[in-house]
Design an enzyme around this catalytic site. Sequence first.
Site, PDB file in Angstrom:
ATOM      1  N   PHE A   2       9.184  16.303  -2.406  1.00  0.00           N
ATOM      2  CA  PHE A   2      10.543  16.100  -1.422  1.00  0.00           C
ATOM      3  C   PHE A   2      10.510  15.771  -0.505  1.00  0.00           C
ATOM      4  CE2 PHE A   2       9.259  20.664  -0.132  1.00  0.00           C
ATOM      5  CZ  PHE A   2       9.548  20.256   0.625  1.00  0.00           C
ATOM      6  N   LYS A   3       9.501  15.862  -0.090  1.00  0.00           N
ATOM      7  CA  LYS A   3       9.007  15.257   1.584  1.00  0.00           C
ATOM      8  C   LYS A   3       8.978  13.837   1.744  1.00  0.00           C
ATOM      9  CE  LYS A   3       5.843  19.148   2.864  1.00  0.00           C
ATOM     10  NZ  LYS A   3       5.263  19.715   1.695  1.00  0.00           N
ATOM     11  N   ASP A   4       9.242  12.895   0.828  1.00  0.00           N
ATOM     12  CA  ASP A   4       9.373  11.444   0.929  1.00  0.00           C
ATOM     13  C   ASP A   4      10.354  11.493   2.020  1.00  0.00           C
ATOM     14  OD1 ASP A   4       7.012  11.066  -0.648  1.00  0.00           O
ATOM     15  OD2 ASP A   4       7.865  11.231  -1.873  1.00  0.00           O
TER      16      ASP A   4
END
Length: 434
Positions: free
Chosen positions: A106-108
Amino acid sequence: MRYYSTNGTAPIADLHKAVVKGLAEDRGLYMPERIQKLPKAFFDNIQDMSFQEIAYNVASAFFGEDVDLDALKDIVYDTLSFDCPVVEIKDKIYTLELFHGPTLAFKDVGARFMARLLQYFIKQEGKGEQVNVLVATSGDTGSAVANGFLGVDGIHVYVLYPKGKVSPIQECQFTTLGKNITAIEVDGVFDDCQALVKNAFMDAELNQHMKLTSANSINVARFLPQAFYYFNAYARMKAQGKADDLVMCVPSGNFGNICAALFGHEMGLPIKRFIAANNANDIFYKYLQTGKYEPKPSKQTLANAMDVGDPSNFARIYDLYGKSHERISSLISGATYTDDEIRQTMKQCYEETKYILDPHGACGYQALADGLNPGEIGVFCETAHPAKFKEKVDDILGIDVAIPDRLAAFMKGEKQSVPMTKDFADFKKYLLSE
Ligand SMILES: *Cc1c(COP(=O)(O)O)cnc(C)c1O
């Protein structure tokens, strides 16, 4: 928009400064002075809008005063080149899959958004000066930042990681990219990498030689875009007529992701309440019970991206609710799970539903299974694809998790890295020669 520091003594910053600096001078976290409520018409129509359209509306409310709207639209659409679907697991329990980005994390979203926003500000300055991002990683952050910044001109990224201490899959995700990404393999542990980065930021000679900045997860440009996810989850649930008593459950470590969800709530997103799901690192859980925030050294667990003993975004949540334990604990509840419980949950969920949870998502699933009240519907975030933790998941479930093509492609690339000692003098000499 003006940004103040949670510690209250640093000068007010504009967005440009908050993004380039990351942390305020008094070591506090930047907070926007106002959070704009979104209009009723937006929520009335949200179920008919795409993820990108929803995100553009949310981004305009946060960044629209400081970024040209056409440029902002371009940044949002470029960042969200993938879907984040809501999937039904069983009656009343749904998952929001946040792992369809380039590195399956999700950090993308935050990493790419920050890269593009930084590029926008560099272009606006018009000096043509290269900006150098230094990032220390124990695995996941490095891959998201490296891929988010890949090919973004005007910015060079140095990823420092501890030799032999990141998983082979993770290492491939930032050592095989080339272009504007340099991987630096430090003969030491994660703390040594972090110390090298910190020393570099404080070294006057180095800062004169090159423009340095960080891509730390406390950066407003990295954490705020995660609010997009929660508006999308609400929209997809509303489209099914299931958004009335929605409980949002977020597996949390540094609390950046849930903090973005809470900002969304302040903008008017109709989520009834939130659950922060933790592994054995239970500092926030304890705070909810006792009103005392007592950081501790982190414990190693199966859900290692959540092994945080002093969650940095607690300061933001505390500030957001006027330091009121009562307000915080009436909106957010907590849950904490041991490694044994995580294993048990993964097995049970797989046997019952065939859904493969990763150890982080497992905390979220279980927190809903344990905490949902009659009439409520729960959505928990699946924060990583199970293949990112393949060895653990295969071992616990006795299966062979398929590796998605995108992940497999990284593993075919050729590893390139610069060997480095943990001695700052060596790192400095290297950067000065760049
Ligand atoms: C970073 C991460 C988390 C924790 O997110 P925070 O924003 O730090 O709370 C949870 N799961 C995975 C897989 C992560 O990579």
